[in-house]
Design a protein around this motif. Structure first.
Motif, PDB file in Angstrom:
ATOM      1  N   ILE A 106      47.245  49.386  31.449  1.00 32.27           N
ATOM      2  CA  ILE A 106      46.646  48.099  31.815  1.00 32.27           C
ATOM      3  C   ILE A 106      47.222  47.018  30.906  1.00 32.27           C
ATOM      4  O   ILE A 106      47.256  47.170  29.675  1.00 32.27           O
ATOM      5  CB  ILE A 106      45.117  48.143  31.666  1.00 32.27           C
ATOM      6  N   VAL A 107      47.670  45.935  31.517  1.00 29.64           N
ATOM      7  CA  VAL A 107      48.152  44.775  30.757  1.00 29.64           C
ATOM      8  C   VAL A 107      47.440  43.543  31.295  1.00 29.64           C
ATOM      9  O   VAL A 107      47.511  43.250  32.492  1.00 29.64           O
ATOM     10  CB  VAL A 107      49.678  44.601  30.880  1.00 29.64           C
ATOM     11  N   LEU A 108      46.737  42.848  30.423  1.00 31.21           N
ATOM     12  CA  LEU A 108      45.997  41.640  30.803  1.00 31.21           C
ATOM     13  C   LEU A 108      46.742  40.417  30.267  1.00 31.21           C
ATOM     14  O   LEU A 108      47.027  40.330  29.070  1.00 31.21           O
ATOM     15  CB  LEU A 108      44.577  41.678  30.232  1.00 31.21           C
ATOM     16  N   PHE A 109      47.060  39.507  31.195  1.00 28.32           N
ATOM     17  CA  PHE A 109      47.774  38.286  30.841  1.00 28.32           C
ATOM     18  C   PHE A 109      46.842  37.084  30.958  1.00 28.32           C
ATOM     19  O   PHE A 109      45.961  37.024  31.815  1.00 28.32           O
ATOM     20  CB  PHE A 109      48.965  38.045  31.784  1.00 28.32           C
ATOM     21  N   SER A 110      47.070  36.092  30.078  1.00 26.94           N
ATOM     22  CA  SER A 110      46.453  34.776  30.214  1.00 26.94           C
ATOM     23  C   SER A 110      47.384  33.762  29.576  1.00 26.94           C
ATOM     24  O   SER A 110      47.989  34.043  28.539  1.00 26.94           O
ATOM     25  CB  SER A 110      45.078  34.722  29.541  1.00 26.94           C
TER      26      SER A 110
END
Length: 999
Positions: A106-110
């Motif tokens: 899982i990779v969360l970008f913002s």
């Protein structure tokens, strides 16, 4: 502060390019909307534990066989990410995923970045070796104080910081007037308000840690100014003199400074109007050439000292300037290979009025590096008045009106950066990007341009024109963060910018460093406020947006919006000096941690000021000083290792200080002279703020020794109240107590109705305030009253020593050793900060002090007490009746009323105690010399042998009570130190001490 506006097309192209670059190997795959919503809920819940945030959404998803990429809204990046909350976020997301997604990475970008990349580098357990640090290379700093008694090796030694305090007074051509850039509200205007943090607190903290701070606005609140120059000045008796050795002074070929006119227009530059002098450096004292500037100082006081010179290809990096002042001489080494052609700040010093050798600056060509060039131009003492004249642009003028150039008529420290930079010799391309047509825009545009001009020519900006100063970071301090109509807090906002030049600075370092700086500073501010003052203090998040002051500087940059000066709940904290100190210390600590990581050095926080300070005689010609270090509950490293003792003799200034290994010292004193002392604590991170100032004097043929207790340590905001539709600051009851002085007060609040609407800056609605003091500096608690009391004690023939109230409370002083005790209470009273989330402070008579004074009096002592709230604080803080009993049984008075008088005048009345006589005026108006006594107590006798000895002239209420019985006590309902003139104070003190001597 303005945001750079981009077209929608450019912004969209930018976002799409970043998105497709990040998602190219992946295919969009459906993730059920309800799952995306629950992940958004998780992120929103996580955010709201630390920031005030709207809902966070998952805007898009991409996945392949191994990886699931989630793209959250930009407000997710407002979260202060740390390794622990990043881990919890990923664990929480995995639990919410359907079975087919649970095994994927899982990779969360913002905001275009993985959230783990948003963890500040100094807070990661493993350093990111791929990220280049932002470091500067300069063998010698711009300015070094040569005789500083310490070096902060784990502080900010050698660092250069660009710092400014929001807006300033400016010329508005549409109205053809000078005006503030923000509204007058809650007794301040933002243009001045942010200075109340930056100048008295933040800048000295950074300097005490070893940094050199550069500012685009005048930093000296002294309204007088004197200039000495090698070219003739327009007025005054200031002198410039030379002495030639083997390498004489000659005139340089390029232009230098000359003060040839009283005001400057358009692009006029005082640093292009004159000449400068130069000499080749020598290595032997017998060969030295010197230049000396002796300014004609208008009046005695404290002044900033600036020098100017020319940077040449072979300039020396160790030009030695010597400042002679009331406290002695202080030497500085200035690196003239940078910073030429502008005002370079050295320090603040006390000077006598006039033009004499006791107030001068000298420069020699003696150097460790022979054969280089030292240059000499001008010296400036003090801040002075604004001298940049403005006029409405020609195309905007009405032909029927005869327009004229006008200066602001205000002190220079109140004006915007645009005007200081012109006076300081910067090109008009820096201070007037609009070509002199729009001063409002020029002022916010010039600050970032100024930073880039400072660094021009350094390794971080080798192709840019400038001053070659290796600036490490910049910080813009603002206070414009929104409003609420209720009593909720707006809180703190941080702004930075990373989406420029491929996210890199010219030296290749990542612009993510600006986010690191913003996170560290903002987190420190919020954490410290919550710990010490307000657990509900809000954090508004971190904006990665192109605000000019965050976007333009080519160094790591932060724009801080500390709080909302338009919001009453925020300002109940924001007007308090304790809050300002804590916030400034937090900013300093955030900067320290950021730069310590950049330079791979230890990070040690400078100590807090010492307390429990006391002086006792140790013989006929010596004293012993004792004090205690203060632990910082928030900072384990902020421990004192050594100390610095500063000494003032008579009416002189303080010396440069001497290091002291322990928390005590024995010193010689010449009889008949008043010696004053202050102490700072040291560690490897730097120097603390000073202690209160204590004094002592041994008088030949003394009549006895008086102990002066400094019980006045209160600093506070004005009185504030909240009731239904009304709220505000009502300083007619209590103006509060500034810390030293207040440079932000503009006038009293007059609009208390919460629903009163804002119309414009001239009609600000709720909180609107007057403007009758906005040119003034208001005096506060100087923590230097033992010397003032002591001068009157000495004039009456008595010796004296002094101590802090804490040393009496903790039984470190034996009051019985003294013929008389003089307790200074000033405006001491129990004070609640804002809504009262932290315990009240500054009680005039804590129980331990009551006990010590009662024991002293019952032992036959003689006690003088003076203060504005000697009665009302005992009554208002009394929950058991014990304090009223202390007043009646020991001090022999009872409270008649608080707020007894407003005109500041008392007269003696008939009593058995005939030495207590005379008429006395005390300070009852705001001014720059003495704190104001708005409305002191009326107290009346409460025992046989107690009599009223003074009455307020306007109403005959009792202003002072004296008692003679088994002991003697005189209590004044007005502070002794506020009595006007030395002669009247001496008369009053003499009468009281003679009363004590009566059988």
């Amino acid at each position: 502060m303005k945001i750079i506006k981009k077209t929608h097309a450019v912004r969209l192209a930018f976002l799409l390019s970043g998105f497709f670059a990040a998602t190219l190997p992946l295919q969009a795959q459906p993730l059920p909307q309800d799952v995306r919503d629950r992940i958004g809920d998780l992120l929103t819940e996580t955010a709201r534990t630390t920031i005030r945030s709207g809902r966070i959404t998952i805007d898009s998803v991409a996945a392949d066989k191994k990886t699931l990429e989630l793209y959250a809204g930009d407000n997710c990046a407002y979260i202060p990410f740390r390794e622990d909350n990043v881990r919890r976020i990923y664990d929480g997301i995995r639990e919410l995923l359907p079975a087919g997604f649970k095994r994927k990475e899982i990779v969360l970008f913002s905001d275009g970045k993985r959230i783990e990349e948003l963890i500040p580098a100094p807070l990661r357990s493993k350093a990111d070796r791929s990220r280049k640090r932002f470091v500067t290379k300069s063998p010698e700093p711009l300015v070094t104080r040569a005789d500083r008694p310490y070096r902060p090796t784990a502080g900010l030694d050698g660092r250069h910081i660009a710092l400014w305090q929001s807006h300033g007074y400016y010329f508005e051509p549409k109205l053809n007037r000078w005006e503030w850039q923000r509204a007058r509200i809650f007794e301040i205007v933002e243009d001045l308000y942010t200075q109340s943090y930056v100048l008295p607190y933040l800048v000295p903290m950074l300097e005490n840690a070893g940094a050199y701070v550069l500012m685009p606005r005048e930093r000296d609140v002294q309204t007088e100014e004197a200039i000495a120059d090698n070219d003739p000045a327009i007025a005054g008796a200031s002198r410039y003199e030379e002495r030639n050795g083997t390498k004489p002074w000659t005139t340089g070929e390029e232009p230098g400074f000359a003060y040839k006119q009283s005001s400057y227009k358009d692009a006029e530059n005082p640093f292009r109007d004159g000449t400068f002098r130069q000499a080749v450096t020598v290595g032997h004292p017998d060969d030295v050439s010197t230049a000396r500037w002796t300014p004609d100082i208008p009046k005695g006081g404290r002044y900033a000292v600036y020098v100017s010179y020319k940077t040449l290809p072979n300039s020396t990096d160790d030009a030695v300037y010597t400042v002679r002042h009331k406290g002695g001489t202080t030497r500085f080494r200035v690196n003239q290979t940078m910073g030429g052609g502008t005002w370079i700040y050295l320090g603040h010093f006390d000077f006598d009025a006039g033009c004499s050798e006791s107030g001068c600056v000298t420069l020699s060509n003696l150097s460790h590096k022979i054969g280089r060039i030292v240059t000499a131009d001008a010296v400036k003492i003090g801040g002075g008045q604004g001298n940049i004249a403005r006029i409405m642009p020609a195309e905007q003028r009405n032909p029927e009106i005869d327009y004229a150039y006008e200066t602001s008529g205000y002190p220079r420290f109140t004006e915007g950066a645009r005007y200081w930079l012109q006076w300081a010799g910067f090109p008009d391309s820096v201070y007037s990007a609009t070509r002199h047509t729009n001063d409002y825009r020029d002022d916010y545009l010039c600050r970032g341009l100024w930073v880039n001009y400072l660094i021009g020519g350094t390794k971080n900006a080798p192709d840019r024109e400038g001053l070659h100063i290796p600036v490490d970071l910049s910080l813009a301090f603002h206070s414009d963060a929104g409003t609420t109509m209720n009593d909720s807090i707006i809180g703190t906002l941080g702004i930075y910018y990373t989406h420029k030049d491929d996210g890199l600075y010219p030296n290749g370092a990542s612009r993510d460093l600006s986010r690191d700086l913003t996170d560290l500073v903002q987190s420190q501010i919020v954490s410290d406020i919550q710990a010490l003052y307000e657990p509900e203090w809000s954090r508004r998040g971190m904006w990665d947006k192109a605000y000019f002051e965050a976007h333009v500087p080519e160094v790591p940059a932060m724009l801080l919006e500390l709080l909302s000066h338009q919001n009453f709940a925020d300002m109940r904290y924001g007007l308090d000096p304790r809050f300002r100190f804590t916030v400034s210390r937090a900013i300093y600590k955030g900067i320290l941690r950021f730069l310590a990581f950049q330079y791979k050095q230890d990070c040690v926080v400078q100590p807090l000021p010492v307390d429990h300070f006391r002086i006792a005689f140790a013989g006929r010609d010596s004293v012993e000083l004792n004090w205690q270090p203060v632990a910082d509950p928030l900072e384990p490293t902020a421990q004192a290792g050594r100390y610095v003792l500063y000494t003032r003799i008579g009416d002189g200034g303080f010396d440069n200080g001497v290091p002291v290994a322990e928390n005590r010292i024995k010193l010689y004193q010449q009889p008949g002279k008043i010696y004053s002392y202050k102490v700072t604590a040291l560690n490897r991170g730097g120097e603390s703020f000073p202690s209160e100032i204590l004094s002592a004097c041994r008088v030949p043929d003394e009549k006895g020794t008086v102990l002066v207790i400094n019980g006045f340590d209160r600093i506070s905001a004005p009185y504030s109240f909240v009731c239904d539709s009304l709220a505000g600051f009502y300083d007619e009851i209590d103006h509060g107590v500034p810390d030293g002085q207040d440079i932000s007060f503009i006038g009293s609040q007059y609009e208390f109705r919460r629903p009163a609407p804002y119309a414009d800056d001239d009609a600000a609605g709720f909180g609107a305030s007057r403007a009758d003091y906005e040119k003034e500096v208001i005096a506060g608690n100087t923590f230097d009253y033992p010397a003032l009391h002591g001068r009157s004690i000495v004039s009456a023939g008595y010796s004296f020593v002094s101590c802090s109230n804490e040393s009496v409370i903790d039984d470190e002083v034996n009051l019985g050793d003294y013929r008389a005790v003089d307790l200074i209470l000033g405006k001491q009273r129990e004070t609640v900060l804002a809504r009262g989330a932290c315990p009240p402070e500054f009680r005039a008579f804590p129980p331990e002090l009551q006990l010590a004074l009662a024991d002293y009096c019952n032992g036959g002592g003689n006690l003088l007490v003076s203060g504005a709230y000697v009665g009302s604080d005992l009554w208002e803080s009394d929950t058991t009746g014990a304090s009223k009993e202390f007043a009646a049984n020991t001090l022999k008075f009872k409270l008649r009323t608080g707020r007894a008088a407003v005109r500041g005048s008392v007269r003696s009345v008939a009593s058995p105690y005939k030495t207590l006589k005379g008429d006395y005026d005390y300070n009852h108006e705001l001014n720059g010399d003495c704190y104001v006594v708005e409305s002191p107590d009326a107290i009346e006798p409460a025992a046989d042998g107690a009599f009223t000895v003074f009455r307020y002239t306007e109403n005959n209420l009792s202003a002072g009570v004296a008692y003679k019985g088994a002991y003697k006590v005189c209590t004044l309902g007005f502070p002794f130190e506020t009595v006007l003139t030395d002669e009247r104070r001496d008369s009053l003190m003499r009468g009281i001490l003679e009363f004590f001597e009566q059988p």
